[in-house]
Design a protein around this motif. Structure first.
Motif, PDB file in Angstrom:
ATOM      1  N   ARG A 299     -36.564   1.360 -47.258  1.00  0.00           N
ATOM      2  CA  ARG A 299     -35.641   1.371 -46.120  1.00  0.00           C
ATOM      3  C   ARG A 299     -34.678   2.550 -46.194  1.00  0.00           C
ATOM      4  N   THR A 300     -34.326   2.961 -47.407  1.00  0.00           N
ATOM      5  CA  THR A 300     -33.491   4.153 -47.549  1.00  0.00           C
ATOM      6  C   THR A 300     -34.243   5.386 -47.070  1.00  0.00           C
ATOM      7  N   GLN A 301     -35.495   5.507 -47.457  1.00  0.00           N
ATOM      8  CA  GLN A 301     -36.325   6.623 -46.981  1.00  0.00           C
ATOM      9  C   GLN A 301     -36.435   6.600 -45.465  1.00  0.00           C
ATOM     10  N   GLU A 302     -36.606   5.416 -44.899  1.00  0.00           N
ATOM     11  CA  GLU A 302     -36.701   5.305 -43.440  1.00  0.00           C
ATOM     12  C   GLU A 302     -35.411   5.758 -42.767  1.00  0.00           C
ATOM     13  N   ALA A 303     -34.271   5.355 -43.330  1.00  0.00           N
ATOM     14  CA  ALA A 303     -32.993   5.748 -42.742  1.00  0.00           C
ATOM     15  C   ALA A 303     -32.800   7.256 -42.820  1.00  0.00           C
ATOM     16  N   ILE A 304     -33.176   7.849 -43.937  1.00  0.00           N
ATOM     17  CA  ILE A 304     -33.073   9.306 -44.067  1.00  0.00           C
ATOM     18  C   ILE A 304     -33.978   9.974 -43.030  1.00  0.00           C
ATOM     19  N   GLY A 305     -35.185   9.463 -42.895  1.00  0.00           N
ATOM     20  CA  GLY A 305     -36.107  10.016 -41.916  1.00  0.00           C
ATOM     21  C   GLY A 305     -35.623   9.867 -40.487  1.00  0.00           C
ATOM     22  N   ALA A 306     -34.826   8.815 -40.242  1.00  0.00           N
ATOM     23  CA  ALA A 306     -34.289   8.586 -38.901  1.00  0.00           C
ATOM     24  C   ALA A 306     -33.026   9.389 -38.632  1.00  0.00           C
TER      25      ALA A 306
ATOM     26  N   ALA B 283     -31.095  11.578 -54.088  1.00  0.00           N
ATOM     27  CA  ALA B 283     -31.026  12.812 -54.884  1.00  0.00           C
ATOM     28  C   ALA B 283     -32.055  13.828 -54.405  1.00  0.00           C
ATOM     29  N   ASP B 284     -33.277  13.378 -54.150  1.00  0.00           N
ATOM     30  CA  ASP B 284     -34.331  14.298 -53.743  1.00  0.00           C
ATOM     31  C   ASP B 284     -34.057  14.920 -52.379  1.00  0.00           C
ATOM     32  N   SER B 285     -33.449  14.155 -51.486  1.00  0.00           N
ATOM     33  CA  SER B 285     -33.181  14.650 -50.133  1.00  0.00           C
ATOM     34  C   SER B 285     -31.856  15.395 -50.040  1.00  0.00           C
ATOM     35  N   GLY B 286     -30.997  15.270 -51.074  1.00  0.00           N
ATOM     36  CA  GLY B 286     -29.670  15.886 -51.025  1.00  0.00           C
ATOM     37  C   GLY B 286     -28.716  15.176 -50.085  1.00  0.00           C
ATOM     38  N   THR B 287     -29.017  13.925 -49.751  1.00  0.00           N
ATOM     39  CA  THR B 287     -28.164  13.174 -48.828  1.00  0.00           C
ATOM     40  C   THR B 287     -26.957  12.617 -49.566  1.00  0.00           C
ATOM     41  N   PRO B 288     -25.745  12.941 -49.156  1.00  0.00           N
ATOM     42  CA  PRO B 288     -24.565  12.442 -49.869  1.00  0.00           C
ATOM     43  C   PRO B 288     -24.410  10.930 -49.741  1.00  0.00           C
ATOM     44  N   VAL B 289     -23.875  10.327 -50.791  1.00  0.00           N
ATOM     45  CA  VAL B 289     -23.563   8.899 -50.782  1.00  0.00           C
ATOM     46  C   VAL B 289     -22.125   8.715 -51.263  1.00  0.00           C
ATOM     47  N   VAL B 290     -21.319   8.044 -50.447  1.00  0.00           N
ATOM     48  CA  VAL B 290     -19.952   7.703 -50.823  1.00  0.00           C
ATOM     49  C   VAL B 290     -20.021   6.415 -51.639  1.00  0.00           C
TER      50      VAL B 290
ATOM     51  N   THR C  29     -26.032  13.798 -54.975  1.00  0.00           N
ATOM     52  CA  THR C  29     -24.807  14.239 -54.307  1.00  0.00           C
ATOM     53  C   THR C  29     -23.975  12.997 -54.037  1.00  0.00           C
ATOM     54  N   ALA C  30     -22.985  12.772 -54.878  1.00  0.00           N
ATOM     55  CA  ALA C  30     -22.165  11.566 -54.794  1.00  0.00           C
ATOM     56  C   ALA C  30     -20.736  11.931 -54.450  1.00  0.00           C
ATOM     57  N   VAL C  31     -20.122  11.127 -53.599  1.00  0.00           N
ATOM     58  CA  VAL C  31     -18.709  11.277 -53.246  1.00  0.00           C
ATOM     59  C   VAL C  31     -17.999  10.041 -53.769  1.00  0.00           C
ATOM     60  N   VAL C  32     -17.209  10.204 -54.812  1.00  0.00           N
ATOM     61  CA  VAL C  32     -16.508   9.068 -55.419  1.00  0.00           C
ATOM     62  C   VAL C  32     -15.325   8.702 -54.526  1.00  0.00           C
ATOM     63  N   ALA C  33     -15.385   7.513 -53.944  1.00  0.00           N
ATOM     64  CA  ALA C  33     -14.335   7.065 -53.029  1.00  0.00           C
ATOM     65  C   ALA C  33     -13.019   6.889 -53.754  1.00  0.00           C
TER      66      ALA C  33
END
Length: 305
Positions: free
Chosen positions: A129-136, A165-172, A201-205
């Motif tokens: 589902r994470t891959q799907e969300a990135i793809g969307a 990590a592979d997609s470089g999508t940031p996560v808070v 790519t992590a953003v520490v809240a």
């Protein structure tokens, strides 16, 4: 609209002071990576939680300053000059993330200045589902270890962290122990995730409040680790989690990986207070420009000035 919120509607003194601050720095506006837009029933439960927070004197401790409807909240952010923002959501049980992601995708489709946000929970199929969300088109994810009450090292999340990590999508990631510790908060559990996924790519809240120094360590060790400023340095947070002044030089040295976050609308003070607290650190205009706009613009792409 309550009286407190009415005092902060666009056109008021607060809006003009916010805009004067970023204009004085030569910026085209602000990018706020830690804001919340949610389904109405979810947001009302969040507000009900904060309504129940009481200080030592028994008085309400966390009044929601911007307790207004969705359209009014969007008008407020745009009036402040926020060019990009997020709709960070987070599940606390299985079978909730997919529904939240559907809502967030629809919200982003009708709100082009909102970064398409998504989330996840340790459950079968989470990686797919994470891959799907990135793809969307999801541009940013949120993980809340305190509210979710889950271990970020859960094997069900290995594929999630890998996909991000592979997609470089940031996560808070809310992984610090404030305002209340959870079974998997603090630097240890998330440090283990970074050892397995060092390119994440992590953003520490909240800059990891109250364990600021330990999360600064992680940011210095992993080039993908960023910190957001959410609620940090404000008088409200300084009462229970003061940022140690001895760590300010390290924060200045990480100036290219500190991002503006506010927790709007769920804050017990005006939006302006976060900006003035950052300006008051005395770390220089270049640092402030990067935090308020430039760093997030690099991560997400800057809107036209």
């Amino acid at each position: 609209m309550g009286r407190a919120a009415a005092e902060h509607i666009p056109g008021g003194a607060e809006r003009e002071r916010v805009r004067a601050l970023w204009r004085g720095l030569g910026l085209p506006g602000l990018i706020d990576v830690h804001t919340h837009f949610m389904p109405d029933n979810v947001l009302r439960k969040v507000w009900a939680y904060f309504d129940g927070v009481r200080g030592a004197d028994g008085e309400a401790y966390w009044p929601i300053t911007y307790r207004v409807g969705e359209d009014e909240r969007l008008e407020l952010l745009r009036g402040f000059g926020v060019r990009r923002f997020t709709s960070l959501l987070y599940p606390h049980r299985p079978d909730m993330a997919e529904w939240l992601n559907g809502w967030a995708a629809e919200f982003a489709a009708r709100t082009p200045d909102c970064l398409h946000s998504a989330t996840f929970y340790p459950e079968p199929g989470a990686a797919d589902r994470t891959q799907e969300a990135i793809g969307a088109g999801a541009r940013i994810f949120k993980a809340h270890l305190q509210v979710g009450g889950y271990d970020p090292r859960d094997p069900l999340l290995a594929g999630v962290w890998g996909a991000l990590a592979d997609s470089g999508t940031p996560v808070v990631v809310h992984c610090g122990s404030g305002p209340e510790p959870g079974p998997f908060t603090g630097p240890g559990p998330f440090a283990a995730v970074l050892r397995e996924h060092p390119r994440l790519t992590a953003v520490v809240a909240h800059a990891g409040a109250p364990e600021y120094a330990a999360f600064l360590d992680l940011a210095e060790r992993y080039e993908g680790v960023h910190l957001d400023t959410t609620m940090v340095f404000t008088a409200f947070t300084e009462r229970w989690a003061p940022f140690p002044s001895a760590e300010l030089p390290r924060l200045a040295g990480l100036g290219d990986r500190v991002l503006l976050g506010t927790d709007f609308p769920n804050i017990p003070y005006p939006y302006l207070e976060q900006l003035e607290a950052l300006a008051g650190l005395g770390l220089g205009d270049d640092w402030l420009r990067a935090v308020l706009y430039g760093n997030a613009a690099r991560l997400f792409g800057a809107p036209a000035a």
